[in-house]
Design an enzyme around this catalytic site. Sequence first.
Site, PDB file in Angstrom:
ATOM      1  N   ASP A   1      33.399 -19.629  26.446  1.00 20.55           N
ATOM      2  CA  ASP A   1      34.607 -20.133  25.768  1.00 20.55           C
ATOM      3  C   ASP A   1      35.061 -21.434  26.448  1.00 20.55           C
ATOM      4  OD1 ASP A   1      35.331 -18.807  28.150  1.00 20.55           O
ATOM      5  OD2 ASP A   1      37.321 -18.270  27.389  1.00 20.55           O
TER       6      ASP A   1
ATOM      7  N   HIS B   1      35.421 -19.265  39.150  1.00 23.48           N
ATOM      8  CA  HIS B   1      35.173 -18.045  38.366  1.00 23.48           C
ATOM      9  C   HIS B   1      33.783 -18.057  37.717  1.00 23.48           C
ATOM     10  CE1 HIS B   1      39.199 -16.593  38.936  1.00 23.48           C
ATOM     11  NE2 HIS B   1      39.747 -17.641  38.367  1.00 23.48           N
TER      12      HIS B   1
HETATM   13  C1  BDR Z   1      38.170 -16.418  33.285  1.00 21.60           C
HETATM   14  O1  BDR Z   1      39.193 -16.726  32.317  1.00 21.60           O
HETATM   15  C2  BDR Z   1      38.957 -18.007  31.782  1.00 21.60           C
HETATM   16  O2  BDR Z   1      40.157 -18.736  31.728  1.00 21.60           O
HETATM   17  C3  BDR Z   1      37.948 -18.676  32.660  1.00 21.60           C
HETATM   18  O3  BDR Z   1      37.132 -19.574  31.925  1.00 21.60           O
HETATM   19  C4  BDR Z   1      37.164 -17.541  33.227  1.00 21.60           C
HETATM   20  O4  BDR Z   1      36.101 -17.183  32.360  1.00 21.60           O
HETATM   21  C5  BDR Z   1      38.826 -16.229  34.648  1.00 21.60           C
HETATM   22  O5  BDR Z   1      39.715 -15.147  34.634  1.00 21.60           O
HETATM   23 CA    CA Z   2      35.311 -18.688  30.621  1.00 22.77          CA
END
Ligand code: BDR
Ligand code: CA
Length: 317
Positions: free
Chosen positions: A12, A243
């Site tokens: 995403d 992340h």
């Molecule tokens: C996840 O949430 C999204 O905002 C980031 O892309 C990542 O996949 C982190 O909690």
């Molecule tokens: Ca993500």
Amino acid sequence: MTSSTRILIDTDPGIDDAMAIFFALASPELEVVGLTTVFGNAHTDLCTINALRLLDIAGRPDIPVAQGASRPLAMNYRGPVAFVHGEDGQGDVFLPPSTRQVEPVHAAQFIIDTVMAAPEDITIVLLGPFTNMALAMLMRPDLTSFVKQIVVMGGAAFTSGNASPAAEANILNDPEAADIVFGADCPIVMAGLDVTHSITMTNDDLARFGKIPGPRAAHLAAIVPYYSGFYRDRNHVDGIYVHDSTTISYLLAPHLFTWTELPIRVDTGHSVCRGKTLPALHDSDEEGPWQGRRPVRILTSVDARGVIELEFDHLSR
Ligand code: BDR
Ligand code: CA
């Protein structure tokens, strides 16, 4: 690791998704066989536009993109998080549109077709809500017996959430889908907040993107200030938590991590704990709601400097 781990990335994009995608594309140890898109950091249409734009920047028009779900399985989309990733999902740099086209199939069908064309060879990397993978599993119930492994960024097993006190964002965006995916019949690795909140790329680290030649690093240098601004204002962090890239670091260098292996259920109730990823902590738990579930490899600690240098090393190539 062999020289040809074939991965399909569901994403995403998203600033940290862009980092992870470029990290994977910069890794000769990995072959990215496709991108599938999902809502999350932005609406699905925009995430698809961004996936195409990122492949343009990376000079990889050969990699197919299939658009997926625009809403969770059993609730409304919680909405974009422009305050984290920008109105355009890419730090408000407003890239030109891509001239590329998406594949003429839904992401869930694309996942099925890709896996079944190469049984037990495809690693699926989930960087957004797990909706497309769950749909693929509902469409083809034996699908995951043909998947090599699933590596997810999502969840918080032994720590608190980031989208609620209980839940990590990718899980809270579709808890029903996440509960289906954690029931998959293949090895699953969970790179959740237990480990990603231990990896801080400092602002000094982020400045290094500006010194790396090439269009991938130039794009990251342009977008990461927006992301670090969010972390500064919301979390009082100097830099960003890493992340999505942690899935790629794990695939390249699992020796930099430690883990525990326990089955997981996701709270799909409508309480304050909705979206919590719950490991079975006692043997007796496995006779209850966790019964029949394979243990998930939950990453719990990491050589943080090691994975940060790994990412910069690859992105500098
Ligand atoms: C996840 O949430 C999204 O905002 C980031 O892309 C990542 O996949 C982190 O909690
Ligand atoms: Ca993500």
